[in-house]
Design an enzyme around this catalytic site. Structure first.
Site, PDB file in Angstrom:
ATOM      1  N   ILE A  19     -15.955 -71.730 -13.830  1.00 35.65           N
ATOM      2  CA  ILE A  19     -15.649 -70.390 -14.346  1.00 35.65           C
ATOM      3  C   ILE A  19     -16.155 -70.241 -15.785  1.00 35.65           C
ATOM      4  O   ILE A  19     -16.717 -69.215 -16.153  1.00 35.65           O
ATOM      5  CB  ILE A  19     -14.124 -70.132 -14.250  1.00 35.65           C
ATOM      6  CG1 ILE A  19     -13.736 -69.959 -12.774  1.00 35.65           C
ATOM      7  CG2 ILE A  19     -13.702 -68.938 -15.086  1.00 35.65           C
ATOM      8  CD1 ILE A  19     -12.238 -69.877 -12.512  1.00 35.65           C
ATOM      9  N   ASN A  91     -10.194 -71.802 -21.468  1.00 32.56           N
ATOM     10  CA  ASN A  91     -10.481 -71.908 -20.030  1.00 32.56           C
ATOM     11  C   ASN A  91     -10.366 -73.336 -19.501  1.00 32.56           C
ATOM     12  O   ASN A  91     -10.021 -73.545 -18.341  1.00 32.56           O
ATOM     13  CB  ASN A  91     -11.895 -71.357 -19.789  1.00 32.56           C
ATOM     14  CG  ASN A  91     -12.464 -71.761 -18.452  1.00 32.56           C
ATOM     15  OD1 ASN A  91     -12.077 -71.227 -17.414  1.00 32.56           O
ATOM     16  ND2 ASN A  91     -13.379 -72.732 -18.447  1.00 32.56           N
ATOM     17  N   GLN A 149       2.304 -74.225  -6.101  1.00 28.46           N
ATOM     18  CA  GLN A 149       1.339 -74.838  -5.193  1.00 28.46           C
ATOM     19  C   GLN A 149       1.937 -76.065  -4.508  1.00 28.46           C
ATOM     20  O   GLN A 149       1.554 -76.435  -3.425  1.00 28.46           O
ATOM     21  CB  GLN A 149       0.060 -75.231  -5.956  1.00 28.46           C
ATOM     22  CG  GLN A 149      -1.051 -75.719  -5.045  1.00 28.46           C
ATOM     23  CD  GLN A 149      -2.271 -76.133  -5.817  1.00 28.46           C
ATOM     24  OE1 GLN A 149      -2.328 -77.201  -6.433  1.00 28.46           O
ATOM     25  NE2 GLN A 149      -3.263 -75.276  -5.822  1.00 28.46           N
ATOM     26  N   TYR A 155       0.439 -78.753 -14.199  1.00 29.70           N
ATOM     27  CA  TYR A 155      -0.567 -77.679 -14.159  1.00 29.70           C
ATOM     28  C   TYR A 155       0.126 -76.323 -14.042  1.00 29.70           C
ATOM     29  O   TYR A 155      -0.169 -75.397 -14.805  1.00 29.70           O
ATOM     30  CB  TYR A 155      -1.492 -77.944 -12.970  1.00 29.70           C
ATOM     31  CG  TYR A 155      -2.617 -76.955 -12.768  1.00 29.70           C
ATOM     32  CD1 TYR A 155      -3.731 -76.954 -13.614  1.00 29.70           C
ATOM     33  CD2 TYR A 155      -2.597 -76.041 -11.709  1.00 29.70           C
ATOM     34  CE1 TYR A 155      -4.784 -76.071 -13.402  1.00 29.70           C
ATOM     35  CE2 TYR A 155      -3.643 -75.169 -11.486  1.00 29.70           C
ATOM     36  CZ  TYR A 155      -4.739 -75.179 -12.335  1.00 29.70           C
ATOM     37  OH  TYR A 155      -5.779 -74.311 -12.122  1.00 29.70           O
ATOM     38  N   LYS A 159       0.081 -73.241 -16.673  1.00 29.53           N
ATOM     39  CA  LYS A 159      -0.480 -71.934 -16.319  1.00 29.53           C
ATOM     40  C   LYS A 159       0.546 -70.826 -16.561  1.00 29.53           C
ATOM     41  O   LYS A 159       0.204 -69.731 -17.001  1.00 29.53           O
ATOM     42  CB  LYS A 159      -0.951 -71.956 -14.854  1.00 29.53           C
ATOM     43  CG  LYS A 159      -2.123 -72.901 -14.622  1.00 29.53           C
ATOM     44  CD  LYS A 159      -3.349 -72.403 -15.356  1.00 29.53           C
ATOM     45  CE  LYS A 159      -4.376 -73.437 -15.661  1.00 29.53           C
ATOM     46  NZ  LYS A 159      -5.442 -72.979 -16.551  1.00 29.53           N
ATOM     47  N   VAL A 188     -11.592 -69.829  -6.434  1.00 25.90           N
ATOM     48  CA  VAL A 188     -12.973 -69.688  -6.923  1.00 25.90           C
ATOM     49  C   VAL A 188     -13.691 -71.022  -6.705  1.00 25.90           C
ATOM     50  O   VAL A 188     -13.186 -72.061  -7.155  1.00 25.90           O
ATOM     51  CB  VAL A 188     -12.997 -69.354  -8.440  1.00 25.90           C
ATOM     52  CG1 VAL A 188     -14.405 -68.984  -8.897  1.00 25.90           C
ATOM     53  CG2 VAL A 188     -12.010 -68.254  -8.789  1.00 25.90           C
ATOM     54  N   THR A 190     -15.661 -73.891  -7.553  1.00 26.14           N
ATOM     55  CA  THR A 190     -16.162 -74.510  -8.783  1.00 26.14           C
ATOM     56  C   THR A 190     -16.083 -76.030  -8.570  1.00 26.14           C
ATOM     57  O   THR A 190     -15.477 -76.476  -7.590  1.00 26.14           O
ATOM     58  CB  THR A 190     -15.249 -74.164  -9.981  1.00 26.14           C
ATOM     59  OG1 THR A 190     -13.952 -74.728  -9.730  1.00 26.14           O
ATOM     60  CG2 THR A 190     -15.116 -72.670 -10.209  1.00 26.14           C
TER      61      THR A 190
HETATM   62  P1  NAP Z   1     -14.086 -77.000 -13.574  1.00 26.09           P
HETATM   63  O1  NAP Z   1     -15.050 -76.670 -12.510  1.00 26.09           O
HETATM   64  O2  NAP Z   1     -13.511 -78.373 -13.572  1.00 26.09           O
HETATM   65  O3  NAP Z   1     -14.676 -76.719 -15.002  1.00 26.09           O
HETATM   66  C1  NAP Z   1     -13.844 -76.931 -16.125  1.00 26.09           C
HETATM   67  C2  NAP Z   1     -14.628 -77.492 -17.249  1.00 26.09           C
HETATM   68  O4  NAP Z   1     -13.702 -77.744 -18.327  1.00 26.09           O
HETATM   69  C3  NAP Z   1     -15.290 -78.835 -16.950  1.00 26.09           C
HETATM   70  O5  NAP Z   1     -16.556 -78.858 -17.539  1.00 26.09           O
HETATM   71  C4  NAP Z   1     -14.358 -79.843 -17.630  1.00 26.09           C
HETATM   72  O6  NAP Z   1     -15.010 -81.021 -18.042  1.00 26.09           O
HETATM   73  C5  NAP Z   1     -13.904 -79.045 -18.845  1.00 26.09           C
HETATM   74  N1  NAP Z   1     -12.656 -79.557 -19.374  1.00 26.09           N
HETATM   75  C6  NAP Z   1     -11.467 -79.682 -18.734  1.00 26.09           C
HETATM   76  N2  NAP Z   1     -10.542 -80.183 -19.554  1.00 26.09           N
HETATM   77  C7  NAP Z   1     -11.155 -80.398 -20.740  1.00 26.09           C
HETATM   78  C8  NAP Z   1     -10.725 -80.914 -21.986  1.00 26.09           C
HETATM   79  N3  NAP Z   1      -9.470 -81.322 -22.178  1.00 26.09           N
HETATM   80  N4  NAP Z   1     -11.623 -80.990 -22.987  1.00 26.09           N
HETATM   81  C9  NAP Z   1     -12.890 -80.581 -22.797  1.00 26.09           C
HETATM   82  N5  NAP Z   1     -13.358 -80.085 -21.656  1.00 26.09           N
HETATM   83  C10 NAP Z   1     -12.504 -79.984 -20.627  1.00 26.09           C
HETATM   84  O7  NAP Z   1     -12.844 -75.956 -13.492  1.00 26.09           O
HETATM   85  P2  NAP Z   1     -12.787 -74.411 -13.026  1.00 26.09           P
HETATM   86  O8  NAP Z   1     -12.390 -74.362 -11.598  1.00 26.09           O
HETATM   87  O9  NAP Z   1     -13.966 -73.685 -13.497  1.00 26.09           O
HETATM   88  O10 NAP Z   1     -11.483 -73.972 -13.843  1.00 26.09           O
HETATM   89  C11 NAP Z   1     -11.555 -73.316 -15.082  1.00 26.09           C
HETATM   90  C12 NAP Z   1     -10.224 -72.655 -15.362  1.00 26.09           C
HETATM   91  O11 NAP Z   1      -9.911 -71.755 -14.302  1.00 26.09           O
HETATM   92  C13 NAP Z   1      -9.063 -73.647 -15.440  1.00 26.09           C
HETATM   93  O12 NAP Z   1      -8.185 -73.256 -16.473  1.00 26.09           O
HETATM   94  C14 NAP Z   1      -8.373 -73.487 -14.093  1.00 26.09           C
HETATM   95  O13 NAP Z   1      -7.015 -73.736 -14.175  1.00 26.09           O
HETATM   96  C15 NAP Z   1      -8.625 -72.002 -13.826  1.00 26.09           C
HETATM   97  N6  NAP Z   1      -8.522 -71.674 -12.395  1.00 26.09           N
HETATM   98  C16 NAP Z   1      -9.475 -72.043 -11.500  1.00 26.09           C
HETATM   99  C17 NAP Z   1      -9.332 -71.690 -10.161  1.00 26.09           C
HETATM  100  C18 NAP Z   1     -10.355 -72.030  -9.132  1.00 26.09           C
HETATM  101  O14 NAP Z   1     -10.169 -71.639  -7.960  1.00 26.09           O
HETATM  102  N7  NAP Z   1     -11.426 -72.711  -9.460  1.00 26.09           N
HETATM  103  C19 NAP Z   1      -8.199 -70.986  -9.738  1.00 26.09           C
HETATM  104  C20 NAP Z   1      -7.241 -70.647 -10.681  1.00 26.09           C
HETATM  105  C21 NAP Z   1      -7.417 -70.979 -12.010  1.00 26.09           C
HETATM  106  P3  NAP Z   1     -15.201 -82.243 -16.999  1.00 26.09           P
HETATM  107  O15 NAP Z   1     -16.211 -81.789 -16.008  1.00 26.09           O
HETATM  108  O16 NAP Z   1     -15.641 -83.367 -17.853  1.00 26.09           O
HETATM  109  O17 NAP Z   1     -13.850 -82.483 -16.379  1.00 26.09           O
END
Ligand code: NAP
Length: 265
Positions: A19, A91, A149, A155, A159, A188, A190
């Site tokens: 995201i 994020n 969940q 988590y 949130k 989403v 990802t």
């Molecule tokens: P993602 O694919 O894992 O991407 C998140 C990015 O953030 C990764 O590059 C990760 O690095 C980095 N990251 C995480 N923790 C970190 C930290 N402490 N310091 C520095 N970098 C950090 O996740 P996403 O699905 O895009 O999620 C992004 C946000 O959307 C999150 O807050 C999640 O809770 C929210 N969200 C996502 C969904 C969904 O369906 N995907 C649904 C609801 C909410 P690494 O790759 O090194 O781990």
């Protein structure tokens, strides 16, 4: 619609993947300068290279956001490079499966460190700069805050706190004209989501079960759809929107899921 964010500086945590990456690309396409903050330097470099090839701008900071010090260093670096901050997108996070039964007090606290505390640290350190630009803050939360969940207390608590802080900060920052909003995604695709799916015996079947229950189109939300809302909310075009929780989820949380798969949807 001109969003009016050309050459403005926006910090995006976790901006190299998922995201966050979607938001970085959308900001850059609108002529803003996204600061990609994350701990995957190689992925971040590839993304930055792609932006530059298209003649777009961006800046990369390689940082683990676990401590107040590291968050302060991020803000200091951005200010020394650009002198201004127009917006913060909190994020970065991970659905780390620390449950009530399977977790421990220690792992619960660790989960809050990974998911919640850096949202506060970064907002705190960005604040003096956001006051000067009347900038905005966007917190990416999750449907788990309102639906639960199971087996992910740290988590879900983070949130939920992000949604509460969105309203709390929106009130505190009214006096400075700083707006604070949150986006609540549900499903989403990802890297984070893909990793979570792989924990099931049959990830493909699990994915079908999930999308079957997403009312609008029975499909996942795309990161581009989250990014469009994000960039709009950050921009001055959203100048009278603050303290809001925006569900970009195809109706997943609020519409009647009993209708999914019937002729009515
Ligand atoms: P993602 O694919 O894992 O991407 C998140 C990015 O953030 C990764 O590059 C990760 O690095 C980095 N990251 C995480 N923790 C970190 C930290 N402490 N310091 C520095 N970098 C950090 O996740 P996403 O699905 O895009 O999620 C992004 C946000 O959307 C999150 O807050 C999640 O809770 C929210 N969200 C996502 C969904 C969904 O369906 N995907 C649904 C609801 C909410 P690494 O790759 O090194 O781990």
């Amino acid at each position: 619609m001109d969003l009016g964010i050309k050459n403005e500086i926006y910090l995006v945590t976790g901006g190299a993947k998922g995201i966050g990456e979607g938001i970085v690309r959308a900001l850059a396409e609108e002529g803003a300068i996204p600061v990609i903050i994350g701990r995957s330097p190689e992925v971040g470099k590839v993304l930055l290279g792609e932006l530059e090839e298209k003649g777009l701008s961006g800046y990369l900071i390689h940082k683990e956001l676990g401590t107040p010090e590291s968050c302060k260093e991020v803000v200091d670096e951005v200010v020394s490079e650009y002198d201004k901050i127009h917006g913060l997108v909190n994020n970065a996070g991970v659905n780390d499966g620390v449950g009530l039964e399977r977790g421990t007090p220690e792992t619960f606290l660790e989960s809050l460190h990974k998911n919640l505390y850096h949202y506060y640290y970064l907002a705190h350190f960005c604040l003096p700069h956001l006051k000067k630009t009347k900038g905005s803050i966007l917190n990416i939360s999750s449907k788990t805050a309102v639906t639960g969940q199971g087996n992910t207390s740290g988590y879900a608590a983070s949130k939920g706190a992000q949604m509460a802080l969105t309203r709390e900060w929106a009130v505190e920052l009214l006096q400075y004209g700083i707006r604070v909003n949150s986006i609540i995604p549900a499903e989403v695709m990802t890297p984070l989501y893909e990793n979570w799916l792989q924990k099931f015996e049959n990830p493909e079947e699990k994915l079908k079960d999930i999308t079957r229950n997403i009312p609008l189109g029975e499909r996942m939300t795309t990161k581009e759809e989250i990014a469009s809302m994000a960039v709009y909310l950050l921009s001055k075009q959203a100048s009278h929107i603050t303290g809001q929780h925006l569900y970009v989820d195809g109706g997943y949380v609020h519409l009647d899921r009993a209708l999914a798969g019937t002729d009515l949807v």
